[in-house]
Design a protein around this motif. Structure first.
Motif, short mmCIF file in Angstrom:
data_model
loop_
_atom_site.label_atom_id
_atom_site.label_comp_id
_atom_site.label_asym_id
_atom_site.label_seq_id
_atom_site.Cartn_x
_atom_site.Cartn_y
_atom_site.Cartn_z
N THR A 273 1.14 7.01 7.15
CA THR A 273 0.34 5.64 7.76
C THR A 273 -1.18 5.83 7.21
N LEU A 274 -1.72 7.12 7.04
CA LEU A 274 -3.16 7.27 7.04
C LEU A 274 -3.93 6.73 8.30
N GLY A 275 -3.37 7.02 9.41
CA GLY A 275 -3.91 6.57 10.47
C GLY A 275 -3.62 5.22 11.21
N LEU A 276 -2.83 4.40 10.43
CA LEU A 276 -2.55 2.98 10.77
C LEU A 276 -1.57 2.90 11.91
N LYS A 277 -1.58 1.95 12.60
CA LYS A 277 -0.43 1.75 13.85
C LYS A 277 0.75 1.72 13.22
N ASP A 278 1.01 0.65 12.16
CA ASP A 278 2.21 0.56 11.57
C ASP A 278 2.60 0.95 10.35
N PHE A 279 3.81 0.69 9.66
CA PHE A 279 4.06 1.18 8.55
C PHE A 279 4.06 0.36 7.29
N GLY A 280 3.75 -0.82 7.57
CA GLY A 280 3.72 -1.78 6.74
C GLY A 280 3.67 -3.48 7.20
N GLU A 281 3.53 -4.25 6.37
CA GLU A 281 3.66 -5.69 6.94
C GLU A 281 4.31 -6.58 5.75
N LEU A 282 4.91 -7.55 6.12
CA LEU A 282 5.81 -8.63 5.27
C LEU A 282 4.66 -9.64 4.88
N LEU A 283 4.59 -9.75 3.35
CA LEU A 283 4.01 -10.95 2.96
C LEU A 283 4.43 -12.18 3.33
N ARG A 313 15.25 -11.34 1.38
CA ARG A 313 14.65 -10.36 0.66
C ARG A 313 13.18 -10.64 0.92
N VAL A 314 12.42 -9.58 1.19
CA VAL A 314 11.13 -9.73 1.65
C VAL A 314 10.20 -8.68 0.70
N ARG A 315 8.85 -8.85 0.70
CA ARG A 315 7.95 -7.97 -0.02
C ARG A 315 7.16 -7.25 1.29
N VAL A 316 6.99 -5.89 1.27
CA VAL A 316 6.29 -5.28 2.28
C VAL A 316 5.01 -4.65 1.54
N VAL A 317 4.11 -4.74 2.09
CA VAL A 317 2.71 -4.07 1.62
C VAL A 317 2.90 -2.81 2.50
N PRO A 318 2.56 -1.60 1.88
CA PRO A 318 2.93 -0.39 2.54
C PRO A 318 1.25 -0.14 2.79
N ASP A 319 1.37 0.90 3.75
CA ASP A 319 0.11 1.52 4.35
C ASP A 319 -0.65 2.31 3.15
N HIS A 320 0.03 3.23 2.52
CA HIS A 320 -0.31 3.92 1.42
C HIS A 320 0.55 3.97 0.11
N CYS A 321 -0.10 3.33 -0.76
CA CYS A 321 0.60 2.80 -2.10
C CYS A 321 0.96 4.28 -2.82
N CYS A 322 -0.03 5.10 -2.93
CA CYS A 322 0.20 6.24 -3.75
C CYS A 322 1.41 7.01 -3.54
N VAL A 323 1.77 7.39 -2.38
CA VAL A 323 2.97 8.11 -2.06
C VAL A 323 4.23 7.25 -2.17
N VAL A 324 4.30 6.02 -2.03
CA VAL A 324 5.28 5.27 -2.33
C VAL A 324 5.82 5.02 -3.70
N THR A 325 4.75 5.23 -4.87
CA THR A 325 4.87 5.20 -6.14
C THR A 325 5.74 6.30 -6.55
N ASN A 326 5.24 7.41 -5.74
CA ASN A 326 6.27 8.86 -6.09
C ASN A 326 7.58 8.73 -5.69
N LEU A 327 8.14 7.79 -4.74
CA LEU A 327 9.28 7.85 -4.23
C LEU A 327 10.50 7.12 -5.10
N PHE A 328 9.89 6.31 -6.03
CA PHE A 328 10.71 5.66 -7.07
C PHE A 328 10.71 6.15 -8.55
N ASN A 329 11.59 5.86 -9.09
CA ASN A 329 12.03 6.20 -10.73
C ASN A 329 11.27 5.17 -11.54
N GLU A 330 11.06 4.03 -10.81
CA GLU A 330 10.62 2.91 -11.96
C GLU A 330 9.87 1.99 -11.07
N VAL A 331 9.06 1.04 -11.59
CA VAL A 331 8.33 -0.14 -11.15
C VAL A 331 8.66 -1.32 -12.06
#
Length: 352
Positions: A273-283, A313-331
């Motif tokens: 979370t890089l210190g943020l309170k939550d893990f993401g928010e919904l657009l 189906r919803v779109r979530v803005v994550p706290d830290h996009c760099c580590v999220v990228t590394n969790l997926f095989n494709e974008v």
């Protein structure tokens, strides 16, 4: 063309126009302030975006791991900085092979690292450029004083197959002025020792926007700026409308009026979370926050007028996009709801 409705969840969506705009904005700032931009590819891990960044005016790219650098080299990137202490025979041999293919520079903050580099790189006609890493307040790697920087720079300068390339730091967020003073002092100490310091490299997306023409820093290595995320928004770098990366998720359960569950947990959104309170928010749902994660479930807490339904189906803005990228095989690169292209995350998971 396929649309986002054709994608399974969880999936990464990249708004291509937003990413392009973020690239252009950062490059314009760097050009205006006389900075060389050397983007860090750890955020996107894609040759596609690395080439776009260089085409926009970046002098080269930054990679954190040799594996990342190998992928980028294979894709045609030709100027790579590895700001990491490289140790061990296997890694040093891979580094030497890269040095024969691209313009390469690295860092060192110790005699031990430098000894390995000096023993591996012995060709004075094609020396490896080595920068001294400096701890300007982050409390991670780096020499602790200007005197230590000078001592290490002298050793680099004397090594036949190495050449002193300057200073490098990753400053603590919000402490750019402290880093500036540290680096200026070190540069003066180097000059007093007869060593020129033409390159001073710094990083961190939030503080890049505070850099100006009078800075001692000559090069900047932002990473997250291309996508942005909730942390960057919290730091004032942009707004949610500037965030290019979102995670497409499905509501799989709605046990109470104020709690919904997504099919995206820590293996999709990351628990960083890089210190943020939550893990993401919904657009589009400002009163909906991802407040909890297990491995495959994301807990959304609803307040105010926020409403969701099972199957939505919803779109979530994550706290830290760099580590999220590394969790997926494709974008998936998108324009509105149209999927323009699906790209493999080529440098994903390369830990060596």
């Amino acid at each position: 063309m396929p649309t986002v409705h054709d994608l399974d969840t969880p999936s990464i969506l990249i708004d291509a126009a937003r990413a392009e705009a973020n690239i252009a904005r950062a490059q314009a700032h760097a050009d205006k302030n006389g900075l060389k931009l050397r983007p860090h590819i750890k955020t996107h891990k894609l040759p596609y975006w690395a080439k776009k960044q260089v085409a926009a005016g970046a002098v080269g790219i930054t990679c954190q791991k040799i594996g990342e650098a190998e992928v980028m080299t294979d894709a045609g990137l030709s100027d790579i900085f590895l700001p990491y202490n490289i140790l061990g025979r296997a890694k040093l041999q891979r580094l030497k092979a890269l040095h024969g293919r691209v313009t390469l520079s690295v860092t060192s903050d110790s005699m031990e690292t430098l000894e390995g580099l000096a023993a591996t790189f012995t060709d004075a006609g094609h020396p490896l450029q080595v920068l001294v890493e400096c701890d300007t307040g982050m409390g991670r790697c780096g020499v602790q004083t200007a005197d230590q920087a000078v001592a290490l720079a002298r050793l680099i300068d004397k090594a036949g197959g190495l050449t002193f390339g300057g200073l490098m730091t990753y400053p603590a967020a919000g402490r750019a002025a402290e880093a500036e003073a540290w680096l200026a002092n070190a540069k003066q100490a180097l000059a007093a020792s007869g060593l020129a310091c033409e390159r001073i490299s710094s990083g961190g997306t939030p503080d890049m926007w505070r850099s100006g023409e009078d800075s001692v820093v000559t090069e900047y290595r932002p990473g997250t700026y291309i996508y942005l995320d909730r942390y960057q928004v919290a730091k004032g770098v942009g707004t949610l409308d500037d965030c290019a990366l979102t995670v497409l998720a499905t509501v799989v359960s709605h046990p109470t009026a104020t709690r919904a569950i997504l099919d995206s947990g820590s293996k999709a959104l990351s628990s960083d979370t890089l210190g943020l309170k939550d893990f993401g928010e919904l657009l589009g749902a400002p009163d909906a926050r991802v407040t909890g994660l297990s491995e495959e479930h994301g807990t959304v807490t609803l307040s105010g007028d926020a409403k969701l339904r099972i199957g939505e189906r919803v779109r979530v803005v994550p706290d830290h996009c760099c580590v999220v990228t590394n969790l997926f095989n494709e974008v998936n690169l998108i324009d509105g709801e149209t999927v323009l292209e699906t790209l493999p995350v080529a440098a994903r998971g390369l830990m060596a």
